[in-house]
Enzyme design. Sequence first.
Site, mmCIF file in Angstrom:
data_model
loop_
_atom_site.group_PDB
_atom_site.id
_atom_site.type_symbol
_atom_site.label_atom_id
_atom_site.label_comp_id
_atom_site.label_asym_id
_atom_site.label_seq_id
_atom_site.Cartn_x
_atom_site.Cartn_y
_atom_site.Cartn_z
ATOM 1 N N SER A 33 0.699 -1.156 0.091
ATOM 2 C CA SER A 33 0.003 -0.015 0.055
ATOM 3 C C SER A 33 0.879 1.296 -0.038
ATOM 4 O O SER A 33 1.925 1.136 0.165
ATOM 5 C CB SER A 33 -1.016 0.025 1.141
ATOM 6 N N GLY A 46 2.071 3.259 -2.191
ATOM 7 C CA GLY A 46 3.058 3.347 -3.404
ATOM 8 C C GLY A 46 4.312 2.510 -2.766
ATOM 9 O O GLY A 46 5.132 2.578 -3.638
ATOM 10 N N GLU A 67 -11.319 4.395 -2.510
ATOM 11 C CA GLU A 67 -10.188 5.162 -3.286
ATOM 12 C C GLU A 67 -10.776 5.157 -5.024
ATOM 13 O O GLU A 67 -10.977 4.181 -5.320
ATOM 14 C CB GLU A 67 -8.815 4.926 -3.221
ATOM 15 N N GLU A 98 -9.016 1.375 -5.097
ATOM 16 C CA GLU A 98 -8.962 0.336 -4.150
ATOM 17 C C GLU A 98 -9.802 0.679 -2.720
ATOM 18 O O GLU A 98 -10.399 1.676 -3.014
ATOM 19 C CB GLU A 98 -7.340 0.350 -3.397
ATOM 20 N N ASP A 156 -6.162 7.876 5.537
ATOM 21 C CA ASP A 156 -5.172 9.034 6.100
ATOM 22 C C ASP A 156 -5.743 10.248 5.216
ATOM 23 O O ASP A 156 -5.813 11.183 5.967
ATOM 24 C CB ASP A 156 -3.797 8.732 5.483
ATOM 25 N N THR A 157 -6.228 10.486 4.085
ATOM 26 C CA THR A 157 -6.956 11.490 3.696
ATOM 27 C C THR A 157 -8.043 11.833 4.302
ATOM 28 O O THR A 157 -8.423 13.145 4.648
ATOM 29 C CB THR A 157 -7.292 11.498 1.923
ATOM 30 N N ARG A 204 5.943 11.282 7.790
ATOM 31 C CA ARG A 204 4.868 12.082 8.157
ATOM 32 C C ARG A 204 4.801 12.026 9.713
ATOM 33 O O ARG A 204 4.484 11.219 10.458
ATOM 34 C CB ARG A 204 3.566 11.456 7.522
#
Length: 415
Positions: A164, A166, A282, A295, A302-303, A385
């Site tokens: 996941s 990327g 997504e 997906e 997270d968004t 992050r």
Amino acid sequence: MTKIDCALGTPNGKHPTRALLLGSGELGKEVTISLTRLGVRVIAADSYADAPAQQVAHEARVVDMANADALRALIDDVRPNIIIPEVEAIATSVLETAEHDGVRVVPSARIAATCMDREALRTLASDELGLPTTPFRFAGSLDELKAAADAIGFPCVVKPIMSSSGHGQSVVHAADGVDDAWTAAQQGRRAHGEGDVSRVIVERLVDLDYELTMLTVSSVAGVVVCEPIGQRQQDGDYRDSWQPAQVPADVLDEARRIAHAVVEGLVARAGTDTAWGVFGVELFVLRDGTVLFNEVSPRPHDTGMVTMISQRLSEFDLHARAMLGVPVKDGHVALDIPKYTAAASHAIVVEGHGEAEFHDLDEALAQPGVDVRVFAKPKVDGHRRMGVALALGQDVEEARVRAVETAQALQVSIV
């Protein structure tokens, strides 16, 4: 109607409701806070010590959750009522056994396994539910990948089926890049240390205009969808998100239809009537307005951190309520911001090696309508992050600018 009767309010008492969180990052931290507010005892597990959720949970455990024996021993020791998978690298067969033994897995063991496997998920979405997706093929070897890439055409995207954000993903522009894409998929995936070969998915690189996240909640009351979330990605990871996303009415209708369909499809095959929780669906929106399923994560997204300022009940509150058997209806997922106002989030990414210390909080929060969350991860090694800035604005652009400015006002030092 299925009713869950759990003891709440005595997390240190004789009969607490025990929730085992598998994955204790920033999203797990907010889930933990939401659960503890309702009186649940939370045991936070991760592969390293002092993870964000472990700092606010009642107990913390360090364990390799991809190791079946270690995970089984953890479950036997904790004796949870609820297991909440928050990461992908989990021995899902152990979750299935625990569910069979009467432990509730959020949203279910079968859903968790399906969503962690791009092959199983894409097969469900495309072949069984008939949802629109990018053209795709699967491959289990370099030779199969070469044939699949030729069939799909260039440029194409290659991803490991069990990863996941990327990890292990690459864009291949010509046939001479296929070998490198195979290597990247094997070495960059989440569980690359296990030594086995990962199958990959090959997708046509579509004429993408933008991406949407549709937070979708399954509860005892059925399936409801939050307002769409717009987002900006960098290197396969989220950097900005905003709500509501400004999309045409026909795009919104199709986005809602797809989100409903995929979550309802997952719930229907869950093997349990308590497949409740938040799903991050997504979607791709192409330049011609076509909406494609990409997906789905069976957990807060997270968004969706933007909902900590845009909704009365954040995605974390909704996840906690749903898993505890509380009905979640349309009114519960509504925006809670003034009319003609938008909300935004901006990820605070820190680069360096060491502990990240934040300063000048007074300047960052001097203006109304802004907020920050510091994740309190123990250290940075490269880039990571480490927090998120939240802001309201008169429109999406102003909200995004204010979120960035809030993040920039925080001074970060590496020690």
